[in-house]
Write an enzyme that holds these catalytic residues in place. Structure first.
Site, short mmCIF file in Angstrom:
data_model
loop_
_atom_site.label_atom_id
_atom_site.label_comp_id
_atom_site.label_asym_id
_atom_site.label_seq_id
_atom_site.Cartn_x
_atom_site.Cartn_y
_atom_site.Cartn_z
N ARG A 121 0.82 -1.24 0.00
CA ARG A 121 0.00 0.00 0.00
C ARG A 121 0.84 1.28 0.00
NH1 ARG A 121 -3.04 -3.08 3.78
NH2 ARG A 121 -4.83 -4.02 2.73
N LYS A 143 3.82 11.49 -11.35
CA LYS A 143 2.98 10.69 -12.25
C LYS A 143 3.68 9.34 -12.44
CE LYS A 143 0.45 13.97 -15.13
NZ LYS A 143 0.29 14.49 -16.50
N GLU A 185 11.52 18.86 -24.28
CA GLU A 185 10.78 19.19 -23.04
C GLU A 185 11.38 20.44 -22.40
OE1 GLU A 185 8.05 17.62 -22.40
OE2 GLU A 185 8.21 15.61 -23.24
N LYS A 226 8.89 23.04 -13.40
CA LYS A 226 8.01 21.88 -13.17
C LYS A 226 7.59 21.83 -11.71
CE LYS A 226 6.47 17.45 -14.16
NZ LYS A 226 6.46 16.27 -14.95
N GLU A 236 -3.37 17.69 -11.83
CA GLU A 236 -3.78 18.16 -13.16
C GLU A 236 -5.26 18.49 -13.24
OE1 GLU A 236 -1.56 16.24 -16.34
OE2 GLU A 236 -3.18 16.66 -17.72
N ARG A 240 -1.63 22.29 -14.49
CA ARG A 240 -0.62 21.29 -14.88
C ARG A 240 -0.75 20.88 -16.34
NH1 ARG A 240 1.83 16.21 -11.33
NH2 ARG A 240 3.14 15.43 -13.02
N ASN A 244 1.51 19.84 -21.08
CA ASN A 244 1.23 18.99 -22.24
C ASN A 244 1.34 19.73 -23.56
OD1 ASN A 244 0.71 16.84 -20.50
ND2 ASN A 244 -1.42 17.46 -20.24
N HIS A 247 1.83 17.93 -26.85
CA HIS A 247 1.66 16.49 -26.62
C HIS A 247 0.43 15.91 -27.31
CE1 HIS A 247 4.85 17.22 -23.80
NE2 HIS A 247 4.88 15.97 -23.40
N HIS A 251 1.35 12.91 -29.48
CA HIS A 251 0.92 11.52 -29.29
C HIS A 251 0.31 10.96 -30.56
CE1 HIS A 251 0.78 11.90 -24.63
NE2 HIS A 251 1.99 11.73 -25.11
N HIS A 264 9.68 10.16 -28.27
CA HIS A 264 8.65 11.01 -27.68
C HIS A 264 9.00 12.50 -27.84
CE1 HIS A 264 5.61 12.34 -24.84
NE2 HIS A 264 6.55 12.97 -24.16
#
Ligand code: NAD
Ligand code: GLY
Length: 356
Positions: A121, A143, A185, A226, A236, A240, A244, A247, A251, A264
Site C-alpha cells: 500500500r 505521475k 521538453e 516543473k 492536473e 498542470r 502537455n 503532446h 501523441h 517522444h
C-alpha cells in the site's frame, strides 16, 4: 549544487542537482531518515554503467540493497514487469519503510514509482533519473504508470517520490539522439512559462550538447518550473495541463507513424510547432512567435515537420488521447513566448488547420 523543493505540504521533497551526486544517494537517503534494506530498480543498459556506484554508496550508508533489473524498453513498462518487481520485493522481504530507488530513464522511473505506490500500500521511493527527459520532466511530479496493451500510461497513480537526485554527468553516456529528444521538453518550459529562459536556450543552442554548465542550468530551470507547476496543481485539475504543450499532436504522431519511428521528444517538438501553427491560425499570436519557436526547435536539431498523416488520422488519434476531455479537442495554445492558454477547438477548425 542546487536544491529545488517541490512544495506539497507534508509530501514536499527536494530535487538535488549536483554533478557526482550518484555516489551520494545512500548517505542522502539516510539523512532523509529512510531505513531498511533498500532496492534499486534499473535496466541492463543503465545498470551496467551506474548500478555499482549506487549500490556501493547504499552499502556505505548502512543499507543492504538488492538490485532488481528489468529489460530495457518501453514495452517492458508493463503490468507483467511490475509483477516481477513485486516478486523480487516479496522474496527479499522488503518491508513497508524500505525505500526503492529508480535508477534509469522515464521507463524505469514510471514503473518503479507505480510499484512503490502499490507495494504494501505504498513504500518510499527515490528518483535517480539518467536521461535528459527524465531529469527535466518525468522524475518530478509523481505521475507513475505502466502501459496497457490498449494504450500508454493507462494504469497508474499520482505518487510523489521522497527525493529526486539528478547527476548531469550521467548524460555523457546517453546517445545524442536521446539528449536531443530531451531538449524538446526543455524548450517546452521556455514556451509555456519563461521567455528569458527561451532566450537563454536560443543563445546557447549550439553548445548544450557539450554538457557543460549551460546544460546544468537548463536542467535546473526546467525543474524549477516543473516544481512550481506541480506545487500549484499536483493532480492536473487545470494548470498542470500546460505541461502537455505539443503532446496532443505529439501523441497522434507517435501512434500514427508507428511507435518507435519518432522518439517522444521528437514528436513533441513537431507537436509544439503544430500548436504554434494552430495558435497563429486562430489569431492567438503572430506568425513571429511561431517562427521563433520553430527556429529554436530547428537549432537544437529537432524536427518541426509532421509526417504525412491524414487530417482524419490525426483527429481520430487525438480523440483517443486521455488528455482529450469528453472527446472535445483540447489544446495548449500559445499567446506569446512564455504564455499559453488551454483552449477547446472545434473539430472543423482543427481539420482546416491540418489540411492547410
Ligand atoms: P527510456 O527510459 O526508455 O530511456 C531511453 C534509453 O536510454 C533507454 O534505452 C535507456 O536504457 C537508456 N539510458 C538511460 N539513461 C542512460 C544513460 N545515462 N546512459 C546511457 N543510456 C541510458 O526513455 P525516456 O525518454 O527517459 O522516458 C520515456 C518514458 O517516460 C515513457 O515511458 C514516457 O511515458 C515516460 N514519461 C513520463 C512522464 C511522467 O511525468 N511520469 C513524463 C514524460 C515521459
Ligand atoms: N509530463 C507532464 C506532467 O508531468 O504533467
Amino acid at each position: 549544487m542546487r536544491t529545488i523543493n517541490v512544495e506539497l505540504g507534508d509530501r514536499s521533497y527536494p530535487i538535488v542537482i549536483k554533478r557526482g551526486v550518484l555516489t551520494q544517494i545512500g548517505s542522502r537517503m539516510s539523512e532523509l531518515g529512510l531505513k531498511g534494506k533498500a532496492a534499486v530498480v534499473t535496466n541492463p543498459t543503465v545498470g551496467d554503467i551506474y548500478a555499482d556506484r549506487v549500490m556501493k554508496g547504499l552499502k556505505a550508508a548502512g543499507y543492504k540493497p538488492i538490485l532488481i533489473t528489468v529489460p530495457d524498453g518501453e514495452e517492458y513498462k508493463s503490468i507483467k514487469e511490475a509483477s516481477s518487481i513485486y516478486d523480487s520485493l516479496i522474496t527479499h522481504k522488503m518491508e513497508r519503510g524500505s525505500p526503492i530507488v529508480a535508477l534509469g530513464g522515464g521507463v524505469i522511473g514510471d514503473i518503479t514509482g507505480f510499484v512503490a505506490s502499490t507495494y504494501l500500500r505504498g513504500v518510499p521511493y527515490i528518483q535517480v533519473p539518467t536521461t535528459l527527459l527524465s531529469q527535466v520532466d518525468s522524475s518530478v511530479g509523481g505521475k507513475t504508470a505502466v502501459n496497457h496493451p490498449l494504450g500508454k500510461n493507462l494504469i497508474g497513480a499520482f505518487y510523489q517520490p521522497r527525493a529526486v537526485y539528478i547527476d548531469p554527468d550521467v548524460l555523457s553516456t546517453l546517445p545524442e539522439r536521446e539528449v536531443r529528444a530531451g531538449m524538446a521538453e526543455v524548450i517546452k518550459y521556455g514556451v509555456i512559462w519563461d521567455k528569458d529562459f527561451f532566450g537563454f536556450l536560443l543563445k546557447y543552442s549550439g553548445i548544450f550538447f557539450k554538457l557543460g554548465r549551460e546544460m546544468t542550468r537548463a536542467i535546473e530551470r526546467s525543474c524549477e518550473i516543473k516544481a512550481e507547476v506541480v506545487g500549484k496543481d499536483e493532480t492536473e485539475q487545470g494548470l498542470r495541463s500546460i505541461l502537455n504543450l505539443g503532446h496532443t499532436f505529439g501523441h497522434a504522431i507517435e501512434t500514427g507513424a508507428g511507435y518507435g519511428t519518432f522518439k517522444h521528444g521528437e514528436a513533441v517538438a513537431i507537436g509544439m510547432a503544430m500548436a504554434a501553427g494552430l495558435s497563429v491560425k486562430l489569431g492567438l499570436c503572430g506568425a513571429d512567435v511561431k517562427d521563433r519557436i520553430e527556429g529554436l526547435i530547428n537549432s537544437i536539431g529537432l524536427p518541426i515537420k509532421p509526417p504525412g498523416l491524414s487530417a482524419e488520422a490525426f483527429i481520430e488519434s487525438m480523440k483517443l488521447d486521455k488528455k482529450v476531455a469528453e472527446s472535445r479537442l483540447r489544446f495548449v495554445l500559445i499567446t506569446e513566448i512564455g504564455k499559453v492558454i488551454l483552449r477547446e477547438v472545434g473539430e472543423d477548425d482543427v481539420r482546416a488547420f491540418l489540411e492547410s
